[in-house]
Design a protein around this motif. Structure first.
Motif, mmCIF file in Angstrom:
data_model
loop_
_atom_site.group_PDB
_atom_site.id
_atom_site.type_symbol
_atom_site.label_atom_id
_atom_site.label_comp_id
_atom_site.label_asym_id
_atom_site.label_seq_id
_atom_site.Cartn_x
_atom_site.Cartn_y
_atom_site.Cartn_z
ATOM 1 N N TYR A 38 0.835 -1.210 0.000
ATOM 2 C CA TYR A 38 0.000 0.000 0.000
ATOM 3 C C TYR A 38 0.873 1.265 0.000
ATOM 4 O O TYR A 38 0.549 2.253 -0.627
ATOM 5 C CB TYR A 38 -0.906 -0.032 1.226
ATOM 6 N N ARG A 62 -7.119 5.577 -0.355
ATOM 7 C CA ARG A 62 -8.101 5.222 0.671
ATOM 8 C C ARG A 62 -9.463 4.894 0.036
ATOM 9 O O ARG A 62 -10.097 3.898 0.393
ATOM 10 C CB ARG A 62 -8.229 6.379 1.658
ATOM 11 N N LEU A 65 -9.419 1.443 -1.686
ATOM 12 C CA LEU A 65 -9.489 0.322 -0.751
ATOM 13 C C LEU A 65 -10.883 0.219 -0.148
ATOM 14 O O LEU A 65 -11.435 -0.889 -0.007
ATOM 15 C CB LEU A 65 -8.435 0.479 0.341
ATOM 16 N N GLN A 66 -11.463 1.355 0.196
ATOM 17 C CA GLN A 66 -12.835 1.331 0.718
ATOM 18 C C GLN A 66 -13.794 0.719 -0.308
ATOM 19 O O GLN A 66 -14.680 -0.072 0.041
ATOM 20 C CB GLN A 66 -13.287 2.754 1.057
ATOM 21 N N LEU A 69 -13.447 -3.042 -0.373
ATOM 22 C CA LEU A 69 -14.072 -3.656 0.798
ATOM 23 C C LEU A 69 -15.593 -3.662 0.656
ATOM 24 O O LEU A 69 -16.259 -4.645 1.015
ATOM 25 C CB LEU A 69 -13.650 -2.910 2.062
ATOM 26 N N LEU A 77 -9.398 -8.118 6.475
ATOM 27 C CA LEU A 77 -8.466 -7.497 5.540
ATOM 28 C C LEU A 77 -7.067 -8.000 5.867
ATOM 29 O O LEU A 77 -6.648 -7.974 7.023
ATOM 30 C CB LEU A 77 -8.511 -5.971 5.672
ATOM 31 N N LEU A 101 -6.662 6.350 7.203
ATOM 32 C CA LEU A 101 -7.029 5.093 6.562
ATOM 33 C C LEU A 101 -7.711 4.160 7.557
ATOM 34 O O LEU A 101 -8.798 3.640 7.279
ATOM 35 C CB LEU A 101 -5.777 4.423 5.980
ATOM 36 N N LEU A 102 -7.084 3.943 8.704
ATOM 37 C CA LEU A 102 -7.658 3.010 9.684
ATOM 38 C C LEU A 102 -9.003 3.501 10.191
ATOM 39 O O LEU A 102 -9.922 2.704 10.400
ATOM 40 C CB LEU A 102 -6.683 2.796 10.842
ATOM 41 N N SER A 104 -11.169 5.122 8.538
ATOM 42 C CA SER A 104 -12.171 5.062 7.476
ATOM 43 C C SER A 104 -12.632 3.646 7.152
ATOM 44 O O SER A 104 -13.641 3.468 6.465
ATOM 45 C CB SER A 104 -11.611 5.697 6.196
ATOM 46 N N LEU A 105 -11.901 2.646 7.627
ATOM 47 C CA LEU A 105 -12.209 1.273 7.250
ATOM 48 C C LEU A 105 -13.314 0.695 8.127
ATOM 49 O O LEU A 105 -13.484 1.105 9.280
ATOM 50 C CB LEU A 105 -10.949 0.406 7.366
ATOM 51 N N ILE A 110 -8.012 -6.834 10.966
ATOM 52 C CA ILE A 110 -6.981 -6.511 9.982
ATOM 53 C C ILE A 110 -5.708 -7.254 10.364
ATOM 54 O O ILE A 110 -5.225 -7.138 11.492
ATOM 55 C CB ILE A 110 -6.709 -4.998 9.939
#
Length: 267
Positions: A38, A62, A65-66, A69, A77, A101-102, A104-105, A110
């Motif tokens: 990443y 970001r 990746l969102q 998912l 993940l 990033l973290l 927003s997931l 993970i």
């Protein structure tokens, strides 16, 4: 690598998501979205390493990746190393990108397999119950082994049905009719040879629980991270067990859209 709806094919433990540098892995009772390299904060590194000035692409990474998912809806993940670009503990803008990033997931587990750029991640996430940072020799989840690829994998990873690695950022050079060319990120897939791993582990090949594993070499998620042209003379692998552990004639390259290019040396 048949195209599909983004879920793992019924007969395969690891299947790429069509059109994306990501795959779905079946891990016994759960599925995982798997990405490699990443390289959060890469623009800062490029500025200091090469004097290249680029606007941050953090929001694009970001969002991509969102979107994956959301598309795949996995139970977990898995990041195959080099979540961050800085070699050392993240700070400054890189740490901000990592935190954004973290945050927003989705709230899913993970698993991060430590890569050569991931120093300090274990300490950073030691209080985050949803994040597990695995050692550099990798981890096996179900029948699938995961390792970044800059070090030799553990015996548990070697004795998996499929071995997933990053680190290489494989790409192919495709020539056009007028002698030009373009670079495309690529997957590599093929069988592994047991002898190099047995030698490294100090055991006989017969002592390994050898399952004739397939290796899946992931393209870099970050399109700015560069890569090695695996079909260009003079460009070699980075991993200590490649290419010796490959059955090269049976290791094939695929584009992100699923196009099968055949044995990677002859592309």
């Amino acid at each position: 690598m048949p195209e599909g709806d983004g879920s793992a094919a019924s007969g395969s433990l690891v299947e790429p998501v069509p059109g994306a540098p990501a795959a779905v892995a079946r891990l016994d009772s759960e599925t995982a979205l798997v990405v490699a390299d990443y390289h959060a904060g890469i623009e800062i590194g490029l500025r200091y390493e090469r004097g290249v000035e680029l606007d941050s692409n953090a929001a694009v990474r970001r969002t991509r990746l969102q979107g994956l998912l959301d598309r795949v809806d996995p139970d977990r993940l898995v990041v195959l190393g080099d979540l961050i670009h800085r070699i050392g503990a993240p700070d400054g803008a890189e740490a901000e990108e990592l935190d954004d990033l973290l945050d927003s997931l989705p709230r899913l587990p993970i698993t991060i397999v430590a890569g050569n750029h991931d120093g300090g991640l274990a300490a950073r996430f030691e209080d985050d119950v949803r994040v597990t940072v695995e050692p550099t020799d990798g981890v096996r989840l179900g029948r699938v082994g995961f390792v970044h690829g800059h070090t030799w994998p553990s015996r548990a990873v070697v004795e998996s049905d499929v071995v997933c690695i990053g680190h290489e950022h494989p790409a192919v050079r495709l020539a056009d009719s007028v002698g030009g060319g373009r670079k495309e990120r690529a997957w590599l897939r093929g069988p592994l040879r047991p002898a190099p791993f047995a030698d490294h582990l100090g055991v006989d090949v017969a002592d390994l629980d050898w399952r004739e594993p397939e290796i899946v070499v992931f393209p870099a998620f970050n399109a700015r991270s560069g890569g090695t042209w695996v079909n260009v003379e003079g460009q070699g692998f980075l991993s200590p067990f490649l290419p010796d552990a490959l059955v090269e004639a049976e290791t094939e390259a695929y584009l992100l859209d699923g196009t099968r290019l055949g044995p990677f040396r002859s592309v």
